[in-house]
Structure formats: structure tokens, C-alpha cells
Design an enzyme around this catalytic site. Structure first.
Site, PDB file in Angstrom:
ATOM      1  N   GLY A  13     119.791  97.572  -7.644  1.00  0.00           N
ATOM      2  CA  GLY A  13     119.500  97.292  -6.245  1.00  0.00           C
ATOM      3  C   GLY A  13     120.145  95.987  -5.819  1.00  0.00           C
ATOM      4  N   SER A  14     120.543  95.928  -4.554  1.00  0.00           N
ATOM      5  CA  SER A  14     121.277  94.769  -4.060  1.00  0.00           C
ATOM      6  C   SER A  14     121.016  94.550  -2.576  1.00  0.00           C
ATOM      7  CB  SER A  14     122.774  94.976  -4.289  1.00  0.00           C
ATOM      8  OG  SER A  14     123.146  96.222  -3.690  1.00  0.00           O
ATOM      9  N   HIS A  16     118.192  92.913   0.395  1.00  0.00           N
ATOM     10  CA  HIS A  16     117.824  91.539   0.720  1.00  0.00           C
ATOM     11  C   HIS A  16     117.046  90.895  -0.443  1.00  0.00           C
ATOM     12  CE1 HIS A  16     117.149  88.228   3.383  1.00  0.00           C
ATOM     13  NE2 HIS A  16     115.865  88.452   3.585  1.00  0.00           N
ATOM     14  N   TRP A  17     116.014  91.552  -0.913  1.00  0.00           N
ATOM     15  CA  TRP A  17     115.197  91.028  -2.002  1.00  0.00           C
ATOM     16  C   TRP A  17     115.976  91.034  -3.311  1.00  0.00           C
ATOM     17  CZ3 TRP A  17     112.374  87.753  -3.969  1.00  0.00           C
ATOM     18  CH2 TRP A  17     111.312  87.932  -4.861  1.00  0.00           C
ATOM     19  N   LYS A 124     107.596  96.676  -3.973  1.00  0.00           N
ATOM     20  CA  LYS A 124     106.242  96.615  -3.421  1.00  0.00           C
ATOM     21  C   LYS A 124     105.927  97.898  -2.669  1.00  0.00           C
ATOM     22  CE  LYS A 124     105.440  91.669  -3.089  1.00  0.00           C
ATOM     23  NZ  LYS A 124     105.083  90.540  -2.203  1.00  0.00           N
ATOM     24  N   LYS A 211      97.363  95.299  -0.121  1.00  0.00           N
ATOM     25  CA  LYS A 211      97.290  94.221   0.873  1.00  0.00           C
ATOM     26  C   LYS A 211      97.903  94.640   2.212  1.00  0.00           C
ATOM     27  CE  LYS A 211     101.690  92.586   1.018  1.00  0.00           C
ATOM     28  NZ  LYS A 211     102.521  92.803  -0.169  1.00  0.00           N
ATOM     29  N   ARG A 275     105.612  92.434   8.299  1.00  0.00           N
ATOM     30  CA  ARG A 275     105.874  93.561   9.202  1.00  0.00           C
ATOM     31  C   ARG A 275     104.646  94.366   9.576  1.00  0.00           C
ATOM     32  NH1 ARG A 275     110.338  97.058   6.039  1.00  0.00           N
ATOM     33  NH2 ARG A 275     110.892  95.349   4.663  1.00  0.00           N
ATOM     34  N   ASN A 276     103.784  94.594   8.602  1.00  0.00           N
ATOM     35  CA  ASN A 276     102.623  95.431   8.879  1.00  0.00           C
ATOM     36  C   ASN A 276     101.752  94.804   9.964  1.00  0.00           C
ATOM     37  OD1 ASN A 276     102.458  97.802   6.838  1.00  0.00           O
ATOM     38  ND2 ASN A 276     103.143  96.066   5.621  1.00  0.00           N
ATOM     39  N   GLN A 304     104.657  99.975   5.306  1.00  0.00           N
ATOM     40  CA  GLN A 304     103.982 100.784   4.303  1.00  0.00           C
ATOM     41  C   GLN A 304     102.480 100.879   4.505  1.00  0.00           C
ATOM     42  OE1 GLN A 304     105.680  99.497   0.414  1.00  0.00           O
ATOM     43  NE2 GLN A 304     106.783 101.364   0.860  1.00  0.00           N
TER      44      GLN A 304
END
Lengths: 373, 373
Positions: A13-14, A16-17, A124, A211, A275-276, A304
Site C-alpha cells: 500500500g502507498s 496517504h497513511w 482501521k 470508535k 470524517r465520521n 466507516q
């Protein structure tokens, strides 16, 4: 596990995180030559950026211009567009992809991994079991599909702030033999990224996903114009529902884990920004659907919380536990417009203030699972 | 304690918080006639407002026009300007005055109270023992000066939001006989003000004061432009220092108390809003002294975080524990300009992640002190 040779690292994976964490992992792999092979491979889902391949840009400019512009990756981070080639012979596989791709990525990797390799998921949020409609941990999926030991890294980690080297903390949760995992702490830790290890892996991962439900509730509260007392109550009652939920469905969590970055810290961060919270505030103020708001407010990125709340609701219903989780249930029912946001307060009044019974009796506390700096 | 006659109530104090709580207490005293004498006396430090006595205004208009304008007190709340007359024959005394007046008020009341009366302190923040320079609990002071059983009520309670009947929670901590105290829950609880009782009184009160130190730290972080990861880490590490401090100096606290409103909820609220956070943010941005900022930003109201941090520092030094509390110590040293605010990060790196040892060994957990709705 002691590696005879320095461990080879692959980032799967590449985004943002992934790119933010590649800054740290790249530097540490260079720094600890006895422990790590300095070449860190980063699998990149190839795409064209300004007429050039993203892998080429990364390998020449040492910058992920698309997903983390302005931050220089150390030159030992090598972008690779072939997933299997990127992972072959790796000792440590860092999964940092959107959760919906986990199954397909794992299926491509099956049979191509080095024996004894370790995985760690930085993803996450949960998978949803399509047949049952319940939540499923990403680490479980990786573990089962690839038959590989899998840890998780969670915490209050806004990616851009980690990339900016602002002081942050994270929690690594693992299962099984204690000796295998300290190498991951070494790989991820830096002066501005403090990492604790705990063997309470399920709790670490569950906190990271659950959360988001609580963050939705604080978003509704913001949309309703609630003040700090109410929001603080939501965070507290939400944390209690998280704890009881984990204890109910995944038994034997360690109270200390909730005091880790993956616990209260990540919860607080998600409920003050994130965001949530944002989408759910807009949901109340605009009366548009979550889907429309994802398009309009987040340029199509998804949140999510609502899906997690739904899967959790399915689990609660199945176990006849709906009434025990008024906050979780309210979030689900508000998201799917069964309940008006203003009904949140009624649900808060129903929230229990108790920690799980078996804890109150002192049976399952402080199992000594904990290991910290 | 079972009262033969309905209990007579006195509020000692009529400021913003006192008037907000008088709204609830007044209504409950009217509602539960078997338990309470409907006349609730409110001691008012007499002053003239627009040429009229404040007591007269309250008793005719049923509104504290100076400290809680726009909110109607129920007519059974009677303002009294004579402290002793207000308290004579009262069964329940609610202390809700600025902490610096506690000693003098108690001295005036000595010898005038009904035998068996109960006190409850709603005063947040500590007294400072002048001789030793260490913190002293307000409830201890009341208990000792008046020889009266004294509980405390703490929580995430912005007074205006309570007055607005926004959903809020609070924690009552008591000592001694369990049977005496449920009447206080009845007196304070309403649909929008949920109250839990715990016998872990010291912890309840200590959380209410110590959180101000942590709020100062988040204020410094805001002043430095830190993001959410760092602030979440400060809240987490601050909570751990609170827990260890309480355990060290007041032994035997109950982990559940930290999950009450007085614990994480009040901490989170203080760190996201609140005067201490605000002043400390301005402290970093303006480089003015705390004293100057109190005058300029808060119209002369004082913040308690810096004084609390100083008294805590004195205690730590005396017990050779300075190095165990890097966050608390940093706040003190930044406030008194021994340390630059930017050094906060170095101190964060030194923070311990452990809960108290005796807890880890499971010895002092869940003593069954807990009682909730």
C-alpha cells in the site's frame, strides 16, 4: 523470532497513511542495519500521474506526489508495481490498503510468501462478513487467508500529522509468542512516534473500528448544537459500550489496552476531528443521506462509522443484546433514518454506566499481558 | 440516614454554577415532598444590582439576574443574605462557592449546624495548604472544620449547559456509610442531569482538580499549533499521570471512577474547551504572564491549573517523584517560565505508559465500591 539475516520489509500500500508510515519505516530500516534489510519495498497500485508512472516518480523523486506531496521518502524505499514480486522473500509485510481490497490482495499473495513471515495490519475499520452481516477483523482475514502471524497497529494517528513528525503515539497488538514482535516496535518507533506493544490484539483492533460509531454520535451532537457536557458524556458512554462489546464478543480484553493510544486517545481524536464526526454533523444539518454527503463533502471517500454501526447492530440483534447498547443502536438507526437525530438524547439516558460484570468481580483484570516502553 | 422529616436543603453560594444547580435542586425539592422540605434556602452574598438587593430580586423575580440571567428559579428557592440563618436546621448543605472562601465560611458556620447534617461540595479545584504548599481537598477542609460528613459532586458540567438543560452527567463521591447518600442522588438527578454515586470520594475530587493541569498542557499544545495526535496523546498521558498521582498520594482508588463523568468525561471537556486550555493557548501565543492573561482574557477570573501544578510539584519534590510525572512537571515549569513551551514535547517523550503497579498485579481493582444507576 530471531532473524538470522536482517529482515526484509514490504509495505503493501502507498496511499496517504502508507506513505506517511513509509517515511518512518524507511528511516528505521536504514538506521538499524543489523535488524533490517535497508531496501524497503513499497507495493504501488500503478497509476499515471502527469503522464508518468507513479512508481517511477517515487523511485526517482523519492516523493509520493499523489498521496503525500511535499514529503521526501528515504531513497531506500523502492516502489514496486508487481504485488507478488514486492512481497516475495519478505520477512515483514505491512498491510496498509483500503479494507475492501484485503481479500483480493491476500488471494493474490497466497502461496508466494516466505515461511515464518510476519504481517502487521495498519488498516482501521472492519470487514463485513457478507453472509452473516457481522463484523470481521482485518487481522483475522489476513491470518486465515495467508496462514501468517498477524499483528495490528492502531492509535490516534492522523496520517498528515505523523508525516509532519508531530508527536504521536500508537499501539501494536499481537497474538502468540511474545518474542516475535519487539522487532515491529523497532521498525515503527521514532522520537515522534511512540509505540507500545500489547498482546491484547483483538481489543486494539476493535477499538480502532468501534470508535467510529462513537464519533458518529458526537457528530450528530454537533449537528444538534449540543455543548461540551453532552459530547463528553457521549465519549464516556461510548467508551463503556466499546468495552462491554469487546468483552461480550471477544472475551478477555485487558483494561490497560483502553488506556493505550488505540483506546481513549484514538477515540478522543476521532470525536474531535475525523470524517465520521464531520459527515454526521452535516447529516443532521443538511438532512442529506450519508451516501450523498460522502460524495459532496469527502469527494467520494467513504466513512466507516455507519457500516460498522450496522454490522454491530446485526450482531447485537442476533444475541438479543440490542437494549444493552443504546448508543451504538441509536447511531445505526439515525444513519439509516429510522430514528430522528434528536432521539439521540433519549438513547443516552438509557446508556449503562457499568463496566463488564466479570471485571467488576476482578476476575479478568491485569492479566499481565501488557508490555510497554 | 433516614430522615424522620423531609430534609431541609441549603445552597451555600449563588454564583453561576450555584444558580444553575439551584434550578435542578429547587425543582426536585418540590417534586419529592416526602424526601425534601420544599423550601430551598440559597445563601447569597448580598450585593446591589441596579439599585436593588440581589436577594430581593431573586425572591421577587425568581431569577439570579446577575449570575444566571434568563433562567427562572422555582419559587421555592429562597434567597437569604444571612449565612448562619440560611444554614440553621438544614439537613443538607450544598457548598458551591469559590474555593478561597471555604475556610472563612466554615468558620462562620461552626457550632451552628444541625447534628447529623450532610454536606456536599460542588467546588472544583483544590485548596493549597499554606504551610506545606501542597494540595488539600475542599471536602477534607469542610469535614474537618465542621465535623460533618461531606460528599463531592464533580463531572463534565459547564454550568450554562446544565442551566440550559442540555444532557449532562455528574458523579457524587462519598465516604462512610452507604445508606446516607442516595438522597443526594435524588436531590441532584434529573432527566438531563444523570448522577452516579461512588464511595471513591477522594478520586472523584482529585480528578476534578488534576484535570486542570492536563488542560493547561493541551492549551500549550494548541498554542504551539499541535494537531490532534499530540493532543490525544496529552489527554491519554495526562490521565495516566492523574491515576498514578491519586494512587501514590491517596491510595486505593477504584479504576471505575476514572470511567465516570468526573474522570475521562470532565478531562476531555476541560481539554477541548475551558479556561485553563484557553489561557495556556494565549500564554504561548502572546508570551504574556498567566496573571496578565487572567486580567485581559478572563476579566480577572482566575484559572486553577497553574496553581494546582505548582502545589503538585511541591508534593512530588518532597517525595522525590518529580521524574515520574513529566507532564505535570512540564506544565508547572512552563507556567512559571522556567521552561519554554516547546519543551513540552521532550517531556511527553518521557511520560510513562504504565498504570500503577499494584493495579497491574490486580490487587486493588474493583473493590466493589461502585454503585450506579
Amino acid at each position: 523470532m530471531k532473524y538470522k539475516a536482517p529482515a526484509k520489509i514490504t509495505l503493501i500500500g502507498s496511499g496517504h497513511w502508507g506513505s506517511a508510515i513509509a517515511l518512518i519505516v524507511g528511516r528505521n530500516a536504514e538506521k538499524y542495519r543489523n535488524d533490517f534489510d535497508p531496501e524497503v519495498r513499497m507495493w504501488v497500485h500503478e497509476e499515471m500521474v502527469n503522464g508518468k508512472k507513479l512508481t517511477e516518480i517515487i523511485n526517482t523523486q523519492h516523493e509520493n506526489v499523489k498521496y503525500l506531496p511535499g514529503k521526501e521518502l528515504s531513497s531506500n524505499v523502492v516502489a514496486v508495481d508487481d504485488l507478488v514480486a514486492a512481497c516475495t522473500n519478505s520477512d515483514i509485510l505491512i498491510f496498509v490498503i483500503p479494507h475492501q481490497f484485503v481479500e483480493s490482495i491476500c488471494n493474490q499473495l497466497k502461496g508466494h510468501l516466505k515461511e515464518g513471515a510476519l504481517a502487521i495490519s495498519l488498516i482501521k475499520g472492519f470487514l463485513i462478513d457478507k453472509k452473516e452481516g457481522v463484523i470481521r477483523l482485518v487481522s483475522e482475514e489476513i491470518r486465515e487467508l495467508l496462514n501468517i502471524d498477524t499483528a495490528v497497529l492502531m492509535g490516534a494517528n492522523v496520517a498528515q500529522e505523523v508525516a509532519n513528525e508531530e508527536f504521536s503515539e500508537a499501539t501494536i497488538g499481537y497474538k502468540g509468542q511474545k518474542e516475535k514482535w519487539p522487532i515491529l516496535k523497532k521498525l515503527f518507533e521514532s522520537d515522534n512516534f511512540r509505540v507500545n506493544l500489547t498482546k491484547d490484539s483483538n481489543t486494539v483492533e476493535l477499538c480502532g473500528g468501534l470508535k467510529n460509531i462513537v464519533a458518529c454520535a458526537t457528530g450528530f451532537a454537533d449537528g444538534l448544537g449540543c455543548g461540551n457536557n453532552t459530547k463528553a458524556a457521549i465519549i464516556r458512554l461510548g467508551l463503556l459500550e466499546i468495552i462491554v462489546f469487546v468483552e461480550l464478543f471477544y472475551h478477555g480484553s485487558n483494561i490497560q489496552t483502553y488506556f493505550e493510544s488505540c483506546g481513549i486517545a484514538d477515540l478522543v481524536a476521532a470525536c474531535s476531528s475525523g470524517r465520521n464526526r464531520k459527515i454526521c454533523e452535516a447529516f443532521v444539518k443538511t438532512r442529506k443521506s450519508i451516501q450523498d454527503l460522502e460524495r459532496e463533502v469527502l469527494n467520494g471517500q467513504s466513512v466507516q462509522g455507519p457500516a460498522t454501526a450496522e454490522a454491530v447492530f446485526v450482531m447485537l440483534k442476533k444475541h438479543n443484546m440490542v437494549s444493552r447498547f443504546p448508543l451504538f443502536v441509536a447511531v445505526h438507526q439515525i444513519c439509516n433514518q429510522q430514528l430522528s437525530p434528536s432521539c439521540l438524547m433519549e438513547h443516552l439516558r438509557e446508556c449503562k454506566s457499568e463496566l463488564p460484570d466479570n471485571w467488576v468481580k476482578g476476575q479478568q483484570f491485569f492479566t499481565n499481558a501488557y508490555q510497554c516502553k
